[in-house]
Design an enzyme around this catalytic site. Structure first.
Site, PDB file in Angstrom:
ATOM      1  CG  ASN A   8      -2.168  -0.860   0.925  1.00  0.00           C
ATOM      2  OD1 ASN A   8      -2.714  -0.838  -0.176  1.00  0.00           O
ATOM      3  ND2 ASN A   8      -2.578  -1.644   1.906  1.00  0.00           N
ATOM      4  CG  ASP A  68       9.528 -10.044   4.321  1.00  0.00           C
ATOM      5  OD1 ASP A  68       9.011  -8.999   4.762  1.00  0.00           O
ATOM      6  OD2 ASP A  68       9.905 -10.963   5.067  1.00  0.00           O
ATOM      7  N   GLY A 149      13.212   3.004   9.147  1.00  0.00           N
ATOM      8  CA  GLY A 149      13.799   1.788   9.729  1.00  0.00           C
ATOM      9  C   GLY A 149      15.200   2.039  10.281  1.00  0.00           C
TER      10      GLY A 149
HETATM   11  P1  IMP Z   1       9.718  -4.648   4.825  1.00  0.00           P
HETATM   12  O1  IMP Z   1       9.718  -6.101   4.486  1.00  0.00           O
HETATM   13  O2  IMP Z   1      10.079  -3.778   3.638  1.00  0.00           O
HETATM   14  O3  IMP Z   1       8.463  -4.217   5.531  1.00  0.00           O
HETATM   15  O4  IMP Z   1      10.919  -4.430   5.880  1.00  0.00           O
HETATM   16  C1  IMP Z   1      10.931  -5.039   7.156  1.00  0.00           C
HETATM   17  C2  IMP Z   1      11.734  -4.179   8.122  1.00  0.00           C
HETATM   18  O5  IMP Z   1      13.111  -4.120   7.717  1.00  0.00           O
HETATM   19  C3  IMP Z   1      11.286  -2.720   8.187  1.00  0.00           C
HETATM   20  O6  IMP Z   1      10.276  -2.549   9.144  1.00  0.00           O
HETATM   21  C4  IMP Z   1      12.571  -2.019   8.613  1.00  0.00           C
HETATM   22  O7  IMP Z   1      12.768  -2.128  10.007  1.00  0.00           O
HETATM   23  C5  IMP Z   1      13.644  -2.825   7.930  1.00  0.00           C
HETATM   24  N1  IMP Z   1      13.984  -2.257   6.604  1.00  0.00           N
HETATM   25  C6  IMP Z   1      13.576  -2.717   5.398  1.00  0.00           C
HETATM   26  N2  IMP Z   1      14.101  -1.981   4.410  1.00  0.00           N
HETATM   27  C7  IMP Z   1      14.834  -1.020   5.008  1.00  0.00           C
HETATM   28  C8  IMP Z   1      15.618   0.053   4.484  1.00  0.00           C
HETATM   29  O8  IMP Z   1      15.740   0.290   3.270  1.00  0.00           O
HETATM   30  N3  IMP Z   1      16.236   0.815   5.410  1.00  0.00           N
HETATM   31  C9  IMP Z   1      16.145   0.598   6.750  1.00  0.00           C
HETATM   32  N4  IMP Z   1      15.419  -0.372   7.270  1.00  0.00           N
HETATM   33  C10 IMP Z   1      14.760  -1.191   6.412  1.00  0.00           C
END
Ligand code: IMP
Length: 192
Positions: A8, A68, A149
């Site tokens: 989203n 992910d 993040g």
């Molecule tokens: P998602 O799968 O993209 O939701 O990422 C899972 C988690 O990894 C996020 O909640 C962040 O804590 C961390 N994360 C993912 N991508 C990044 C990034 O590019 N920079 C910093 N943290 C990230």
């Protein structure tokens, strides 16, 4: 062809749409009226990407891809990895996650780490995976305000500043997610 990106996040969607030919129309979860939470219960990034992509394909009958991402720290044998979002527990909070990681690594010289993104694509009954890795190190203190993040404490290899000091364009060129998306786009372009 209509292709669902199981997100989203409209910024992510626009970014990928820009890289694709007009013949591929990206749809978000909202566009297909998917409002339920898709639980990410797998123990690997690939597994979670697959759960999300399969949920859409099975329930909404669309071709779909899902991503992910995790931060894998060498001295922690790959932790927090698939648990990166919830590393410091509920509620999900980037500041607490960073403080926990800085604390755990306080007396550790080995700061090597990488972000890894896995993408699962369900296309016309076949499943394909793409991954992107961005190597770097965990800083001792936060640097910069941008991004999200763990960005303020991650410095990519070959660069002098943290992700949180880079513009989104600079980061996308070298980031795990950017690299995985580029592989996905190359694959889709090779079909057309
Ligand atoms: P998602 O799968 O993209 O939701 O990422 C899972 C988690 O990894 C996020 O909640 C962040 O804590 C961390 N994360 C993912 N991508 C990044 C990034 O590019 N920079 C910093 N943290 C990230």
């Amino acid at each position: 062809m209509k292709l669902v990106f199981a997100t989203n996040n409209l910024n992510k969607l626009a970014e990928v749409q820009k890289m694709l030919p007009d013949s591929i129309e990206l749809l978000s979860l909202k566009d297909i009226s998917c409002f339920e939470d898709i639980e990410e219960t797998a123990s690997t990034l690939e597994g979670n990407a697959q759960i999300k992509a399969n949920h859409i394909t099975e329930n909404y009958k669309y071709n779909c891809f899902a991503d992910d991402t995790g931060l894998e720290v060498e001295a922690l044998n790959g932790a927090p990895g698939v648990y990166s979002a919830r590393y410091a527990g509920e509620p999900v909070n980037a500041e607490n996650n960073m403080q926990k990681l800085l604390h755990v690594l306080k007396n550790t010289d080995n700061r090597q780490a990488h972000f890894r993104t896995s993408i699962c694509l369900n296309l016309n009954g076949e499943q394909h995976f793409f991954d992107g890795v961005c190597k770097g190190e965990i800083l001792h203190d936060k640097q910069g305000e941008k991004g999200f993040g763990y960005d303020p404490i991650f410095k990519p290899e070959g660069h002098s500043m943290s992700f949180a000091k880079m513009s989104s364009e600079e980061k996308n060129k070298i980031s795990h997610r950017g690299l995985a998306i580029q592989k996905l786009v190359q694959f889709l372009l090779s079909l057309s």
